[in-house]
Design an enzyme around this catalytic site. Sequence first.
Site, PDB file in Angstrom:
ATOM      1  N   GLY A  31       0.801  -1.209   0.000  1.00  0.00           N
ATOM      2  CA  GLY A  31       0.000   0.000   0.000  1.00  0.00           C
ATOM      3  C   GLY A  31       0.832   1.256   0.000  1.00  0.00           C
ATOM      4  CG  HIS A  34       5.296   5.244  -4.585  1.00  0.00           C
ATOM      5  ND1 HIS A  34       6.015   4.647  -5.596  1.00  0.00           N
ATOM      6  CD2 HIS A  34       5.669   4.590  -3.445  1.00  0.00           C
ATOM      7  CE1 HIS A  34       6.789   3.704  -5.117  1.00  0.00           C
ATOM      8  NE2 HIS A  34       6.594   3.634  -3.814  1.00  0.00           N
ATOM      9  CD  GLU A  35       2.735   8.494 -10.749  1.00  0.00           C
ATOM     10  OE1 GLU A  35       2.877   7.766 -11.754  1.00  0.00           O
ATOM     11  OE2 GLU A  35       1.657   9.014 -10.434  1.00  0.00           O
ATOM     12  CG  HIS A  37       3.527   0.897  -5.312  1.00  0.00           C
ATOM     13  ND1 HIS A  37       3.631   1.913  -4.391  1.00  0.00           N
ATOM     14  CD2 HIS A  37       4.088  -0.195  -4.733  1.00  0.00           C
ATOM     15  CE1 HIS A  37       4.201   1.452  -3.299  1.00  0.00           C
ATOM     16  NE2 HIS A  37       4.510   0.179  -3.482  1.00  0.00           N
ATOM     17  CD  GLN A  61       7.482  -7.642   4.009  1.00  0.00           C
ATOM     18  OE1 GLN A  61       6.740  -8.484   3.508  1.00  0.00           O
ATOM     19  NE2 GLN A  61       8.082  -6.699   3.297  1.00  0.00           N
ATOM     20  N   GLY A 149       9.455  -4.666  -8.331  1.00  0.00           N
ATOM     21  CA  GLY A 149      10.357  -3.592  -8.689  1.00  0.00           C
ATOM     22  C   GLY A 149      11.807  -3.925  -8.380  1.00  0.00           C
ATOM     23  CE  LYS A 151      11.966   1.141  -3.196  1.00  0.00           C
ATOM     24  NZ  LYS A 151      12.461   0.674  -1.861  1.00  0.00           N
ATOM     25  CG  LEU A 178       9.010   5.780 -11.751  1.00  0.00           C
ATOM     26  CD1 LEU A 178       9.267   5.589 -13.244  1.00  0.00           C
ATOM     27  CD2 LEU A 178       7.508   5.812 -11.495  1.00  0.00           C
ATOM     28  NE  ARG A 186       8.163   8.805  -8.879  1.00  0.00           N
ATOM     29  CZ  ARG A 186       7.727   9.982  -8.489  1.00  0.00           C
ATOM     30  NH1 ARG A 186       7.207  10.115  -7.274  1.00  0.00           N
ATOM     31  NH2 ARG A 186       7.786  11.027  -9.290  1.00  0.00           N
TER      32      ARG A 186
END
Length: 285
Positions: A31, A34-35, A37, A61, A149, A151, A178, A186
């Site tokens: 949740g 943001h951009e 996701h 986690q 992602g 990241k 991103l 992000r």
Amino acid sequence: MQVFKEKTPLKAAIRTAKSKEKTIGLVPTMGALHEGHLSLVKQALQACDQVIVSIFVNPTQFDNAEDLEKYPRTLEEDIRLLKEAGSKLWVFAPTANELYGKNISSEQFHFDGLEQVMEGKHRNGHFDGVGTIVKRLFEVITPHKAFFGEKDFQQLQIVRKLIEKTGLPVQIVGCPILREDNGLARSSRNERLNTIEREKASFIYQTLLKAKELFGTKSAEYIHNWVQEQFDSHPILKLEYFEIANTQTLEKINRKRKGNTYRAFIAAYAGDVRLIDNIALNNEE
């Protein structure tokens, strides 16, 4: 757009979709969308007939209770953003009891050493929690493809290893990082940064870019020491770790070997907010 809070009706809807030979995609999230996701959602929508976005702040986690408590929860806003993103979306937003039952605890996994370095070294039990929730989501949703992602690159490699170990028939798709205008990756955690911290945190990406430049001519030890010196003199950011590692094994580099691919990984604190980032240092497949 349908929002499911329980497994049973979601499974029924998925069975119906699969009976019509629709391809199911999953974008697992915690949740606070943001951009970053939404870029995963966009890629999933291009590749699949029906996309499910899970929104669940997974307690197993987190090794820090305060971090779990402070993690942003913005379900109504998340749903609004997803309604704007596309018509082929469903949301799965279960409670912890719905997914775990009464025993909210992790399974134990062995990911061939991927879990013992970097994030695993600094966050006790983190990847057992990740493996547990991803496996459960895969078992409930039975997607054809799941989108993660880069990241969280270590997490991405661990999910790939999970598929290898369990044999679950899910194709794992890695999606590019991103970034904000200043280069900061992000993240939902960025919303906890104040204005100055958010501006100064761009230093993380700037350091990674310089590390990539140095990688062409300097040793890993030289780059590691250089990065440490940069953070030692930074007024706001505190370095937790910097590693250069083999992309596939995540083993720390001793010396560069022809044919191998490498990434640089950083974890740093801005105040009490923990930020991670990484960058490819040479060509990857």
